[in-house]
Design a protein around this motif. Structure first.
Motif, PDB file in Angstrom:
ATOM      1  N   PRO A  24      63.604  10.447  23.721  1.00 31.29           N
ATOM      2  CA  PRO A  24      63.917   9.520  24.826  1.00 31.29           C
ATOM      3  C   PRO A  24      64.065  10.182  26.185  1.00 31.29           C
ATOM      4  O   PRO A  24      63.843   9.532  27.212  1.00 31.29           O
ATOM      5  CB  PRO A  24      65.243   8.872  24.378  1.00 31.29           C
ATOM      6  CG  PRO A  24      65.829   9.827  23.394  1.00 31.29           C
ATOM      7  CD  PRO A  24      64.678  10.480  22.707  1.00 31.29           C
ATOM      8  N   TRP A  25      64.410  11.468  26.199  1.00 33.21           N
ATOM      9  CA  TRP A  25      64.665  12.092  27.503  1.00 33.21           C
ATOM     10  C   TRP A  25      63.438  12.748  28.120  1.00 33.21           C
ATOM     11  O   TRP A  25      63.464  13.145  29.298  1.00 33.21           O
ATOM     12  CB  TRP A  25      65.762  13.154  27.370  1.00 33.21           C
ATOM     13  CG  TRP A  25      65.503  14.184  26.293  1.00 33.21           C
ATOM     14  CD1 TRP A  25      65.960  14.166  25.024  1.00 33.21           C
ATOM     15  CD2 TRP A  25      64.686  15.355  26.414  1.00 33.21           C
ATOM     16  NE1 TRP A  25      65.495  15.249  24.322  1.00 33.21           N
ATOM     17  CE2 TRP A  25      64.715  16.005  25.164  1.00 33.21           C
ATOM     18  CE3 TRP A  25      63.944  15.922  27.448  1.00 33.21           C
ATOM     19  CZ2 TRP A  25      64.023  17.186  24.916  1.00 33.21           C
ATOM     20  CZ3 TRP A  25      63.250  17.101  27.204  1.00 33.21           C
ATOM     21  CH2 TRP A  25      63.302  17.722  25.957  1.00 33.21           C
ATOM     22  N   PHE A  26      62.352  12.884  27.363  1.00 33.79           N
ATOM     23  CA  PHE A  26      61.219  13.668  27.860  1.00 33.79           C
ATOM     24  C   PHE A  26      60.515  12.977  29.030  1.00 33.79           C
ATOM     25  O   PHE A  26      60.318  13.576  30.096  1.00 33.79           O
ATOM     26  CB  PHE A  26      60.240  13.926  26.714  1.00 33.79           C
ATOM     27  CG  PHE A  26      59.086  14.810  27.103  1.00 33.79           C
ATOM     28  CD1 PHE A  26      59.313  16.092  27.575  1.00 33.79           C
ATOM     29  CD2 PHE A  26      57.774  14.357  27.020  1.00 33.79           C
ATOM     30  CE1 PHE A  26      58.254  16.915  27.940  1.00 33.79           C
ATOM     31  CE2 PHE A  26      56.709  15.161  27.387  1.00 33.79           C
ATOM     32  CZ  PHE A  26      56.958  16.455  27.841  1.00 33.79           C
ATOM     33  N   SER A  84      62.496  12.864  32.257  1.00 34.50           N
ATOM     34  CA  SER A  84      62.558  14.197  32.863  1.00 34.50           C
ATOM     35  C   SER A  84      61.291  14.492  33.663  1.00 34.50           C
ATOM     36  O   SER A  84      61.349  15.056  34.768  1.00 34.50           O
ATOM     37  CB  SER A  84      62.743  15.266  31.781  1.00 34.50           C
ATOM     38  OG  SER A  84      63.948  15.069  31.080  1.00 34.50           O
ATOM     39  N   VAL A  85      60.134  14.110  33.117  1.00 30.06           N
ATOM     40  CA  VAL A  85      58.876  14.321  33.843  1.00 30.06           C
ATOM     41  C   VAL A  85      58.835  13.453  35.101  1.00 30.06           C
ATOM     42  O   VAL A  85      58.420  13.910  36.179  1.00 30.06           O
ATOM     43  CB  VAL A  85      57.675  14.018  32.918  1.00 30.06           C
ATOM     44  CG1 VAL A  85      56.362  14.136  33.697  1.00 30.06           C
ATOM     45  CG2 VAL A  85      57.665  14.970  31.730  1.00 30.06           C
ATOM     46  N   TYR A  86      59.273  12.194  34.992  1.00 31.24           N
ATOM     47  CA  TYR A  86      59.317  11.320  36.173  1.00 31.24           C
ATOM     48  C   TYR A  86      60.194  11.939  37.263  1.00 31.24           C
ATOM     49  O   TYR A  86      59.817  11.944  38.455  1.00 31.24           O
ATOM     50  CB  TYR A  86      59.881   9.943  35.811  1.00 31.24           C
ATOM     51  CG  TYR A  86      59.084   9.178  34.786  1.00 31.24           C
ATOM     52  CD1 TYR A  86      57.732   9.402  34.603  1.00 31.24           C
ATOM     53  CD2 TYR A  86      59.706   8.214  33.986  1.00 31.24           C
ATOM     54  CE1 TYR A  86      57.012   8.696  33.653  1.00 31.24           C
ATOM     55  CE2 TYR A  86      58.993   7.504  33.039  1.00 31.24           C
ATOM     56  CZ  TYR A  86      57.650   7.759  32.866  1.00 31.24           C
ATOM     57  OH  TYR A  86      56.952   7.068  31.920  1.00 31.24           O
ATOM     58  N   ALA A  87      61.355  12.431  36.868  1.00 29.83           N
ATOM     59  CA  ALA A  87      62.276  13.019  37.855  1.00 29.83           C
ATOM     60  C   ALA A  87      61.671  14.264  38.494  1.00 29.83           C
ATOM     61  O   ALA A  87      61.786  14.464  39.721  1.00 29.83           O
ATOM     62  CB  ALA A  87      63.602  13.360  37.173  1.00 29.83           C
ATOM     63  N   ALA A  88      61.002  15.088  37.690  1.00 27.16           N
ATOM     64  CA  ALA A  88      60.393  16.298  38.240  1.00 27.16           C
ATOM     65  C   ALA A  88      59.284  15.954  39.229  1.00 27.16           C
ATOM     66  O   ALA A  88      59.162  16.569  40.314  1.00 27.16           O
ATOM     67  CB  ALA A  88      59.842  17.162  37.095  1.00 27.16           C
ATOM     68  N   VAL A  89      58.463  14.959  38.877  1.00 30.55           N
ATOM     69  CA  VAL A  89      57.380  14.549  39.786  1.00 30.55           C
ATOM     70  C   VAL A  89      57.955  13.947  41.069  1.00 30.55           C
ATOM     71  O   VAL A  89      57.453  14.204  42.173  1.00 30.55           O
ATOM     72  CB  VAL A  89      56.461  13.534  39.067  1.00 30.55           C
ATOM     73  CG1 VAL A  89      55.487  12.890  40.056  1.00 30.55           C
ATOM     74  CG2 VAL A  89      55.688  14.232  37.952  1.00 30.55           C
ATOM     75  N   LEU A  90      59.029  13.156  40.943  1.00 27.76           N
ATOM     76  CA  LEU A  90      59.652  12.564  42.140  1.00 27.76           C
ATOM     77  C   LEU A  90      60.184  13.645  43.066  1.00 27.76           C
ATOM     78  O   LEU A  90      59.928  13.612  44.285  1.00 27.76           O
ATOM     79  CB  LEU A  90      60.789  11.636  41.705  1.00 27.76           C
ATOM     80  CG  LEU A  90      61.610  11.005  42.840  1.00 27.76           C
ATOM     81  CD1 LEU A  90      60.721  10.092  43.680  1.00 27.76           C
ATOM     82  CD2 LEU A  90      62.802  10.228  42.273  1.00 27.76           C
ATOM     83  N   VAL A  91      60.909  14.608  42.501  1.00 24.15           N
ATOM     84  CA  VAL A  91      61.470  15.683  43.333  1.00 24.15           C
ATOM     85  C   VAL A  91      60.354  16.501  43.971  1.00 24.15           C
ATOM     86  O   VAL A  91      60.394  16.840  45.165  1.00 24.15           O
ATOM     87  CB  VAL A  91      62.397  16.579  42.482  1.00 24.15           C
ATOM     88  CG1 VAL A  91      62.811  17.820  43.278  1.00 24.15           C
ATOM     89  CG2 VAL A  91      63.622  15.799  42.036  1.00 24.15           C
ATOM     90  N   ALA A 125      55.785  16.829  20.606  1.00 21.91           N
ATOM     91  CA  ALA A 125      55.681  15.569  19.871  1.00 21.91           C
ATOM     92  C   ALA A 125      55.629  15.826  18.369  1.00 21.91           C
ATOM     93  O   ALA A 125      56.266  15.113  17.581  1.00 21.91           O
ATOM     94  CB  ALA A 125      54.444  14.795  20.312  1.00 21.91           C
ATOM     95  N   ALA A 126      54.868  16.860  17.953  1.00 20.39           N
ATOM     96  CA  ALA A 126      54.775  17.174  16.525  1.00 20.39           C
ATOM     97  C   ALA A 126      56.128  17.580  15.963  1.00 20.39           C
ATOM     98  O   ALA A 126      56.524  17.157  14.869  1.00 20.39           O
ATOM     99  CB  ALA A 126      53.750  18.279  16.300  1.00 20.39           C
ATOM    100  N   VAL A 127      56.855  18.410  16.723  1.00 16.46           N
ATOM    101  CA  VAL A 127      58.180  18.837  16.254  1.00 16.46           C
ATOM    102  C   VAL A 127      59.131  17.646  16.174  1.00 16.46           C
ATOM    103  O   VAL A 127      59.861  17.478  15.192  1.00 16.46           O
ATOM    104  CB  VAL A 127      58.747  19.928  17.190  1.00 16.46           C
ATOM    105  CG1 VAL A 127      60.209  20.214  16.854  1.00 16.46           C
ATOM    106  CG2 VAL A 127      57.925  21.201  17.075  1.00 16.46           C
TER     107      VAL A 127
END
Length: 396
Positions: free
Chosen positions: A16-18, A21-28, A165-167
């Protein structure tokens, strides 16, 4: 296979957090690029950039609320398509090209919704799509180290997303299998406990109530012929009922606390005395019981109790001998009576109708649990000999 076990093989939700986290990194990264002058800074493009990322976050939240479990295939296709459109919008209004990182979420989400093969195929499409887009907008991109690095980093990001995703999928499957196994263990434990309680009720209450029934029948027969003997039989019947009540109380206490382990020699002696003289019971014990585990001693006691109950209830025996030898490697119990006998295999002489054989069935189950063996020798008119052999095992 249960429904829970079938679900154990499937995957439920992405980590759920992945994605946030990507959205936040792209926004920053996008806002920093605008502030540092690395990308055009105009209000409409910035507002579109932030709004598209917000819509992606809201889309994820709505999916989690609408589909707490695994997202249905049709809905997953629609959601993935919507995300691809929003990814394209973010890239179009970003200007810094840093938002390409969003595309690592494509195979990541596809892995959970459609499986590994589809996720790998979409990864290949994403990796091939960037060079195609660069070729259309920037000829000669393949000679620019920065553009080549962008393609390489996208490929590495997609590979890492697939690995994560596999893990995560493997962990979810393992958790589901563990939950299914725990539920199965609980079911088996409950079934074993029900079986144990059924055996205890039959072996303890059944024994004492059988004794009470025999004494009451005797009292009824002797009421006119020998009132004194009838009174003694009534006394023994009352004693058997009190013993049955004591067993009930002991069983209730045992369910609340760890029961004390009685001496097998004393218990067998009491078993002979409980017979009340009908039939006459003799006991002979050799060996040291301290080397045997409580479960083995309990199995031996219950077997002797069942043998005596059957001799009294079915065989019309006048004498019963109980011999127990506690050897170095195994214990051997022999219960022999001089009753009318029966043909082994025909209900084993225990019970009538639907309940036929319950006593011996419970005894065999109890002895089998301690790796023991039960043998019955009998024929009509020649009495019955019950032999139980139990290995010493590891002792206590």
């Amino acid at each position: 296979m249960t429904a829970q076990e079938r679900r154990a093989g499937g995957v439920t939700r992405p980590v759920p957090w992945f994605a946030p986290s990507v959205y936040a990194a792209v926004l920053v990264a996008g806002l920093y690029a605008r502030a540092a002058g690395l990308a055009p800074h105009d209000v409409p493009r910035t507002a579109g950039f932030v709004s598209a990322l917000a819509l992606l976050a809201l889309l994820d939240a709505a999916e989690h609320r609408r589909f707490p479990g695994r997202t249905p295939r049709g809905a997953a296709v629609a959601l993935l398509s919507t995300r691809l459109v929003l990814f394209a919008v973010v890239n179009a209004v970003d200007g810094s090209q840093l938002s390409r990182a969003l595309f690592v979420l494509v195979p990541f989400a596809a892995y959970f919704a459609f499986g590994r093969v589809v996720a790998l195929a979409l990864s290949a499409v994403c990796v091939a799509g960037l060079p195609v887009a660069l070729a259309a907008t920037e000829p000669g991109w393949h000679r620019d180290p920065e553009h080549v690095s962008d393609v390489l980093m996208l490929a590495v990001g997609l590979a890492l997303a697939l690995a994560m995703a596999a893990v995560a999928a493997g962990e979810q499957r393992a958790r589901a299998r563990l939950a299914a196994s725990a539920a199965r263990v609980a079911e088996l434990s409950a079934a074993a406990e029900r079986g144990r309680l059924a055996r205890d009720i039959h072996d303890s209450l059944g024994h004492h109530l059988t004794a009470a029934g025999v004494q009451l029948e005797l009292a009824s027969e002797l009421r006119d012929l020998d009132p004194g003997a009838a009174d003694r039989a009534m006394t023994e019947a009352g004693r058997a009922v009190r013993l049955a009540l004591a067993d009930v109380r002991q069983s209730v206490r045992a369910l609340r606390t760890e029961p004390a382990v009685p001496s097998l020699a004393d218990a067998l002696g009491d078993l002979g005395r409980d017979a009340g003289g009908r039939p006459r019971v003799t006991t002979h014990i050799e060996g040291d019981e301290s080397r045997y585990a409580p479960a083995a001693l309990t199995a031996l006691y219950r077997a002797a109790q069942e043998g005596l109950t059957n001799a009294r209830r079915h065989a019309a025996a006048t004498t019963v001998s109980v011999e127990l030898t506690l050897g170095e490697r195994a214990a051997r119990l022999v219960v022999a009576d001089d009753g009318h006998g029966f043909t082994p295999g025909d209900g084993d002489g225990d019970g009538d109708g639907p309940a036929q054989g319950l006593g011996l069935l419970g005894m065999r189950e109890r002895v089998r649990l301690v790796d023991g063996r039960v043998d019955i020798a009998s024929r009509p008119g020649a009495g019955t000999t019950l032999t139980v052999t139990v290995p010493r095992g590891d002792g206590r």
